[in-house]
Design a protein around this motif. Structure first.
Motif, PDB file in Angstrom:
ATOM      1  N   THR A 180     -30.715  91.065  62.881  1.00  0.00           N
ATOM      2  CA  THR A 180     -30.717  89.656  63.271  1.00  0.00           C
ATOM      3  C   THR A 180     -31.009  89.531  64.760  1.00  0.00           C
ATOM      4  O   THR A 180     -30.853  90.489  65.525  1.00  0.00           O
ATOM      5  CB  THR A 180     -29.371  88.985  62.938  1.00  0.00           C
ATOM      6  N   ASN A 249     -27.984  76.406  58.226  1.00  0.00           N
ATOM      7  CA  ASN A 249     -29.443  76.377  58.406  1.00  0.00           C
ATOM      8  C   ASN A 249     -29.843  76.736  59.825  1.00  0.00           C
ATOM      9  O   ASN A 249     -30.846  77.430  60.046  1.00  0.00           O
ATOM     10  CB  ASN A 249     -29.982  74.999  58.046  1.00  0.00           C
ATOM     11  N   LEU A 252     -29.544  80.495  60.254  1.00  0.00           N
ATOM     12  CA  LEU A 252     -30.519  81.262  59.475  1.00  0.00           C
ATOM     13  C   LEU A 252     -31.869  81.398  60.171  1.00  0.00           C
ATOM     14  O   LEU A 252     -32.664  82.272  59.804  1.00  0.00           O
ATOM     15  CB  LEU A 252     -30.702  80.637  58.092  1.00  0.00           C
ATOM     16  N   GLN A 253     -32.147  80.564  61.185  1.00  0.00           N
ATOM     17  CA  GLN A 253     -33.389  80.723  61.941  1.00  0.00           C
ATOM     18  C   GLN A 253     -33.481  82.103  62.585  1.00  0.00           C
ATOM     19  O   GLN A 253     -34.576  82.588  62.865  1.00  0.00           O
ATOM     20  CB  GLN A 253     -33.446  79.691  63.069  1.00  0.00           C
ATOM     21  N   PHE A 254     -32.337  82.711  62.823  1.00  0.00           N
ATOM     22  CA  PHE A 254     -32.282  83.960  63.571  1.00  0.00           C
ATOM     23  C   PHE A 254     -31.928  85.149  62.669  1.00  0.00           C
ATOM     24  O   PHE A 254     -31.555  86.206  63.163  1.00  0.00           O
ATOM     25  CB  PHE A 254     -31.260  83.816  64.703  1.00  0.00           C
ATOM     26  N   CYS A 255     -32.079  84.927  61.368  1.00  0.00           N
ATOM     27  CA  CYS A 255     -31.729  85.959  60.383  1.00  0.00           C
ATOM     28  C   CYS A 255     -32.901  86.168  59.442  1.00  0.00           C
ATOM     29  O   CYS A 255     -32.984  85.509  58.395  1.00  0.00           O
ATOM     30  CB  CYS A 255     -30.494  85.539  59.587  1.00  0.00           C
ATOM     31  N   THR A 257     -35.119  87.186  56.426  1.00  0.00           N
ATOM     32  CA  THR A 257     -34.661  87.404  55.062  1.00  0.00           C
ATOM     33  C   THR A 257     -34.711  88.879  54.701  1.00  0.00           C
ATOM     34  O   THR A 257     -35.745  89.533  54.835  1.00  0.00           O
ATOM     35  CB  THR A 257     -35.520  86.606  54.074  1.00  0.00           C
ATOM     36  N   ARG A 265     -32.252  83.449  48.591  1.00  0.00           N
ATOM     37  CA  ARG A 265     -32.708  82.453  49.564  1.00  0.00           C
ATOM     38  C   ARG A 265     -33.532  81.361  48.880  1.00  0.00           C
ATOM     39  O   ARG A 265     -33.423  80.176  49.224  1.00  0.00           O
ATOM     40  CB  ARG A 265     -33.528  83.124  50.665  1.00  0.00           C
ATOM     41  N   GLY A 274     -31.882  76.683  54.217  1.00  0.00           N
ATOM     42  CA  GLY A 274     -32.921  77.601  54.626  1.00  0.00           C
ATOM     43  C   GLY A 274     -33.081  77.577  56.125  1.00  0.00           C
ATOM     44  O   GLY A 274     -32.551  76.694  56.813  1.00  0.00           O
ATOM     45  N   PRO A 275     -33.797  78.531  56.700  1.00  0.00           N
ATOM     46  CA  PRO A 275     -33.921  78.649  58.152  1.00  0.00           C
ATOM     47  C   PRO A 275     -34.440  77.365  58.800  1.00  0.00           C
ATOM     48  O   PRO A 275     -35.568  76.944  58.548  1.00  0.00           O
ATOM     49  CB  PRO A 275     -34.903  79.805  58.336  1.00  0.00           C
ATOM     50  N   GLY A 276     -33.619  76.729  59.607  1.00  0.00           N
ATOM     51  CA  GLY A 276     -34.022  75.562  60.373  1.00  0.00           C
ATOM     52  C   GLY A 276     -34.256  74.300  59.573  1.00  0.00           C
ATOM     53  O   GLY A 276     -34.702  73.292  60.139  1.00  0.00           O
ATOM     54  N   LYS A 277     -33.962  74.298  58.282  1.00  0.00           N
ATOM     55  CA  LYS A 277     -34.182  73.100  57.477  1.00  0.00           C
ATOM     56  C   LYS A 277     -33.280  71.972  57.959  1.00  0.00           C
ATOM     57  O   LYS A 277     -32.094  72.162  58.222  1.00  0.00           O
ATOM     58  CB  LYS A 277     -33.906  73.387  55.998  1.00  0.00           C
TER      59      LYS A 277
END
Length: 478
Positions: A180, A249, A252-255, A257, A265, A274-277
């Protein structure tokens, strides 16, 4: 179905089988039936996402308070700067549940997006335990430096994020890779007694961190954009408010998949996770918000059942709940429970945490009307290479409890001051009121209410890792 805002009846019905809805409906189902099914689907996925995502959200809460909230009471240092706390934890430290009060902490909140960090440790004298625990945003313990893992000699180590493609630079003992973009490096330096604090300070002064470019004497790469960190939820809100999902969310931008979680996911994306949603919970339809929050409640019911049936009974132990991703094998329930009950616990090779939620008769611990004893052999009961301790935590917060003598634990460095029984064993007295002057040396105060207590076995010997080893019983006095 790609997000909560775009979820529609046709996509929902088409996906029911794949998420285990347990029913089948034709496309001619009534609007009310479709709405009910949609709510059930939201709720089921929200439960799963809560179990999976709670460690990430609670980890963010703590990291925000330590490294982003500069005006906050728990702030330690900016990102990529080491902070040393030259004292042990007390009841005034409230950001992190179940802290130890044996080892002064040092911390690095590592932002690895721009470039790796070089972490340097000094030589530490033989016989003093220290460790650096490397924790990613999922709360996996992905590496260690210190007495057990690398020895007490001096050295430098490179900590790199998931996108770094460089080679091992000269002057470092090894490269530690994190999956990450952010990591938490948690240092523990053993304190033998209050009079030993100046030696601990000297060791802490030798801990260093610097960007790789600075370590190599080269120009720094272009910095990545600054982040506007959202304020986290409180510990209570994290368990009940649908605002949990926008925080998840953000994290998750920094993780990136992991390959083992691609299907997971995609399933979470059906409810907008989800990332950045973007998730505008305040303007969400009441039915949808209720479904999300009902799913969160379901997750915590599962947690309560897991704790009561698996952890409190000893069927599963804390040794199973902390470690690398490969060690945990995507057991999200044990990861959630570990974060909720003792986030940042060590991997079992580094430390074991045999706990007492109940007495030897199976009854919950309560200092209001309970007095307890723990009798042990100081030579053989706790097989460790470093040291052991027994710490009390008040419920429900799992924080240290204030008491008249400011004693929150008893540990092996205190053995010379403990009173021995005639047979050479030691009896500890865990109770709210003093057990009397002749027993106060062995008194571990407990709150006047529900509590639990845990042993810590640092650098356990092989026999402690054997499932046949059992901690001494905690017995309620008549």
């Amino acid at each position: 179905m790609t997000s909560a805002s775009s979820m529609n009846r046709r996509a929902l019905l088409a996906s029911l089988a794949s998420i285990g809805a347990g029913t089948s409906l034709s496309l001619s189902a009534s609007p009310s039936a479709a709405r009910a099914t949609e709510a059930d689907t939201l709720r089921a996925i929200a439960k799963e996402a809560t179990i999976w995502g709670f460690p990430l959200v609670d980890n963010y809460r703590i990291q925000y308070s330590y490294f982003a909230d500069r005006g906050g009471p728990e702030f330690k240092a900016p990102w990529n700067v080491i902070a040393n706390t030259a004292r042990v934890y007390t009841p005034e430290d409230k950001a992190i549940q179940t802290p130890n009060s044996d080892t002064p902490y040092s911390y690095i909140g590592a932002d690895l997006r721009t470039e790796p960090l070089v972490i340097t440790v000094p030589a530490v004298e033989a016989g003093r335990y220290y460790s650096l625990q490397f924790i990613d945003q999922y709360t996996f313990n992905f590496a260690y430096v210190g007495s057990r893992a690398t020895g007490n000699g001096a050295g430098s180590f490179l900590l790199a994020g998931p996108r770094w493609k460089g080679r091992t630079p000269p002057g470092v003992k090894g490269v530690i890779r994190c999956e990450t973009d952010f990591a938490f490096v948690l240092y523990r330096t053993q304190l033998f007694a209050p009079s030993d604090i100046e030696k601990v300070k000297a060791i802490q002064a030798g801990y260093a961190v610097q960007p790789l470019s600075q370590f190599l004497g080269k120009p720094a790469p272009a910095a990545v954009p600054a982040i506007d960190f959202p304020r986290p939820l409180s510990p209570e809100q994290q368990r009940s408010s649908a605002e949990f999902f926008p925080i998840l969310n953000f994290v998750l931008q920094f993780c990136p998949t992991h390959a083992s979680e691609r299907d997971l996911r995609r399933r979470f994306a059906r409810i907008g996770v989800g990332p950045g949603k973007a998730m505008d919970i305040a303007n969400l339809e009441p039915e949808r918000r209720k479904a999300l929050e009902d799913g969160m409640a379901d997750a915590w019911k599962v947690f309560a059942a897991f704790k009561a049936g698996e952890l409190d009974t000893g069927k599963r132990t804390a040794a199973e709940g902390f470690g690398t991703r490969s060690f945990l094998k995507n057991d999200y329930m044990i990861r959630m429970a570990s974060a909720a009950l003792g986030i940042y616990g060590n991997s079992k090779e580094e430390a074991l945490y045999p706990f007492y939620y109940s007495d030897s008769a199976g009854q919950p611990l309560n200092g209001q009307d309970g007095r307890y004893t723990l009798r042990f052999d100081p030579k053989n009961s706790f097989p460790v290479n470093a040291f052991w301790s027994l710490t009390v935590y008040a419920l429900p917060q799992s924080l240290l409890s204030a008491n008249a003598i400011n004693r929150y634990l008893i540990n092996s460095p205190m053995l010379p001051a403990l009173k021995r029984d005639p047979d050479g064993l030691v009896t500890l007295h865990l109770q709210h009121e003093s057990p009397g002057p002749d027993r106060e040396a062995n008194w571990l105060p407990v709150p006047a209410g529900p509590f639990w207590t845990t042993l810590r076995l640092y650098w356990p010997k092989p026999e402690a890792l054997d499932p046949r080893w059992k901690q001494p019983p905690l017995v309620r006095a008549a």
